[in-house]
Design an enzyme around this catalytic site. Structure first.
Site, mmCIF file in Angstrom:
data_model
loop_
_atom_site.group_PDB
_atom_site.id
_atom_site.type_symbol
_atom_site.label_atom_id
_atom_site.label_comp_id
_atom_site.label_asym_id
_atom_site.label_seq_id
_atom_site.Cartn_x
_atom_site.Cartn_y
_atom_site.Cartn_z
ATOM 1 N N CYS A 1 0.838 -0.935 -0.002
ATOM 2 C CA CYS A 1 -0.021 0.004 -0.005
ATOM 3 C C CYS A 1 1.022 1.226 0.120
ATOM 4 O O CYS A 1 1.741 1.444 0.995
ATOM 5 C CB CYS A 1 -0.941 -0.129 1.179
ATOM 6 S SG CYS A 1 -1.881 1.436 1.370
ATOM 7 N N CYS B 1 0.592 3.415 3.148
ATOM 8 C CA CYS B 1 1.325 2.800 4.405
ATOM 9 C C CYS B 1 2.565 3.163 4.172
ATOM 10 O O CYS B 1 3.301 3.323 5.423
ATOM 11 C CB CYS B 1 0.899 1.267 4.416
ATOM 12 S SG CYS B 1 -0.800 0.932 4.923
ATOM 13 N N ASP C 1 -0.423 16.651 -1.879
ATOM 14 C CA ASP C 1 -1.003 15.789 -2.947
ATOM 15 C C ASP C 1 0.149 16.056 -4.232
ATOM 16 O O ASP C 1 0.259 17.065 -4.394
ATOM 17 C CB ASP C 1 -2.665 15.950 -3.448
ATOM 18 C CG ASP C 1 -3.029 14.966 -4.471
ATOM 19 O OD1 ASP C 1 -3.758 14.331 -4.223
ATOM 20 O OD2 ASP C 1 -2.614 14.878 -5.589
ATOM 21 N N HIS D 1 -4.486 1.591 8.527
ATOM 22 C CA HIS D 1 -4.946 1.214 7.000
ATOM 23 C C HIS D 1 -6.285 0.950 7.313
ATOM 24 O O HIS D 1 -6.603 -0.313 7.970
ATOM 25 C CB HIS D 1 -4.187 -0.080 6.357
ATOM 26 C CG HIS D 1 -4.904 -0.315 4.913
ATOM 27 N ND1 HIS D 1 -3.972 0.150 3.838
ATOM 28 C CD2 HIS D 1 -5.805 -0.972 4.765
ATOM 29 C CE1 HIS D 1 -4.699 -0.267 2.925
ATOM 30 N NE2 HIS D 1 -5.758 -0.976 3.003
ATOM 31 N N ASN E 1 -12.998 9.921 -1.626
ATOM 32 C CA ASN E 1 -13.676 8.987 -2.595
ATOM 33 C C ASN E 1 -13.636 7.521 -2.195
ATOM 34 O O ASN E 1 -12.842 6.991 -1.669
ATOM 35 C CB ASN E 1 -12.626 9.216 -3.778
ATOM 36 C CG ASN E 1 -12.877 10.615 -4.739
ATOM 37 O OD1 ASN E 1 -13.837 11.130 -4.557
ATOM 38 N ND2 ASN E 1 -11.882 11.177 -5.011
ATOM 39 N N HIS F 1 -8.286 8.265 2.692
ATOM 40 C CA HIS F 1 -7.677 9.376 2.415
ATOM 41 C C HIS F 1 -8.832 10.571 2.368
ATOM 42 O O HIS F 1 -9.726 10.359 1.604
ATOM 43 C CB HIS F 1 -6.464 9.565 1.592
ATOM 44 C CG HIS F 1 -6.847 9.253 0.049
ATOM 45 N ND1 HIS F 1 -7.267 8.065 -0.235
ATOM 46 C CD2 HIS F 1 -7.463 10.144 -0.883
ATOM 47 C CE1 HIS F 1 -7.663 8.122 -1.498
ATOM 48 N NE2 HIS F 1 -7.420 8.974 -2.057
ATOM 49 N N HIS G 1 -9.058 14.451 0.870
ATOM 50 C CA HIS G 1 -8.668 15.810 0.289
ATOM 51 C C HIS G 1 -8.992 16.952 0.998
ATOM 52 O O HIS G 1 -10.302 17.130 0.852
ATOM 53 C CB HIS G 1 -9.018 15.737 -1.244
ATOM 54 C CG HIS G 1 -8.682 14.484 -2.068
ATOM 55 N ND1 HIS G 1 -7.535 14.394 -2.949
ATOM 56 C CD2 HIS G 1 -9.350 13.458 -2.029
ATOM 57 C CE1 HIS G 1 -7.793 13.286 -3.572
ATOM 58 N NE2 HIS G 1 -8.798 12.407 -3.043
HETATM 59 P P1 5GP Z 1 -8.325 9.389 -5.006
HETATM 60 O O1 5GP Z 1 -7.943 7.872 -4.724
HETATM 61 O O2 5GP Z 1 -9.170 9.973 -3.665
HETATM 62 O O3 5GP Z 1 -8.937 9.378 -6.345
HETATM 63 O O4 5GP Z 1 -7.101 10.147 -4.961
HETATM 64 C C1 5GP Z 1 -5.785 9.726 -4.818
HETATM 65 C C2 5GP Z 1 -4.858 10.936 -4.571
HETATM 66 O O5 5GP Z 1 -3.447 10.670 -4.317
HETATM 67 C C3 5GP Z 1 -4.599 11.751 -6.169
HETATM 68 O O6 5GP Z 1 -5.206 12.944 -5.865
HETATM 69 C C4 5GP Z 1 -3.126 11.555 -6.338
HETATM 70 O O7 5GP Z 1 -2.843 12.790 -6.850
HETATM 71 C C5 5GP Z 1 -2.561 11.314 -4.937
HETATM 72 N N1 5GP Z 1 -1.327 10.527 -4.894
HETATM 73 C C6 5GP Z 1 -1.073 9.487 -5.939
HETATM 74 N N2 5GP Z 1 0.263 8.861 -5.653
HETATM 75 C C7 5GP Z 1 0.658 9.738 -4.930
HETATM 76 C C8 5GP Z 1 1.903 9.788 -4.128
HETATM 77 O O8 5GP Z 1 2.846 9.023 -4.262
HETATM 78 N N3 5GP Z 1 2.245 10.980 -3.239
HETATM 79 C C9 5GP Z 1 1.329 11.980 -3.118
HETATM 80 N N4 5GP Z 1 1.764 13.037 -2.209
HETATM 81 N N5 5GP Z 1 0.019 11.849 -3.473
HETATM 82 C C10 5GP Z 1 -0.221 10.958 -4.197
HETATM 83 ZN ZN ZN Z 2 -2.397 1.510 3.445
#
Ligand code: 5GP
Ligand code: ZN
Length: 110
Positions: A4, A7, A30, A46, A84, A97, A99
């Site tokens: 993950c 994680c 993000d 988690h 989401n 998570h 936002h």
């Molecule tokens: P969701 O699952 O709610 O659609 O969004 C996942 C969010 O995680 C996205 O906005 C994406 O830009 C962010 N994200 C994905 N991988 C990483 C990462 O490695 N580091 C960070 N800081 N954000 C990430």
């Molecule tokens: Zn996790």
């Protein structure tokens, strides 16, 4: 949980600038910001999504967000928090998570 991404951020296996952290949550930027301020708040434990979280952990969320928004300087102008869950919402990371979006007028989608 093994494999993950979030994680690994919690465990500091992936170096990430931490904006705020306590025993329950960690906040970081993000990687693909959708607003001038786009911070992710994640529980250290988690959970797959909002339907999976423990009540005692989510009970600690408002206090963490208050401290975070004060630190970010957005408490007065405001912010939006989105989570989401699942395919139709577009969830791509299956570690719960939130936002936190701020720093401009976010419009009236919701
Ligand atoms: P969701 O699952 O709610 O659609 O969004 C996942 C969010 O995680 C996205 O906005 C994406 O830009 C962010 N994200 C994905 N991988 C990483 C990462 O490695 N580091 C960070 N800081 N954000 C990430
Ligand atoms: Zn996790």
């Amino acid at each position: 949980m093994k494999d993950c991404l979030f994680c690994k951020i919690v465990q500091k296996e992936i170096p990430t600038e931490v904006l705020l952290e306590n025993d329950f949550f960690i906040a970081f930027n993000d990687i693909n910001p959708k607003a001038p301020i786009h911070v992710l708040v994640i529980p250290k434990k988690h959970f797959q999504d909002i339907s999976d979280i423990d009540g005692d952990v989510i009970a600690k969320f408002p206090e963490f967000v208050k401290t975070l928004s004060d630190k970010l300087g957005v408490t007065d102008n405001g912010y939006r928090i989105i989570t989401n869950k699942g395919k139709d919402a577009g969830q791509i990371i299956f570690h719960l998570h939130f936002h936190l979006l701020a720093g401009k007028n976010l419009g009236d989608l919701i």
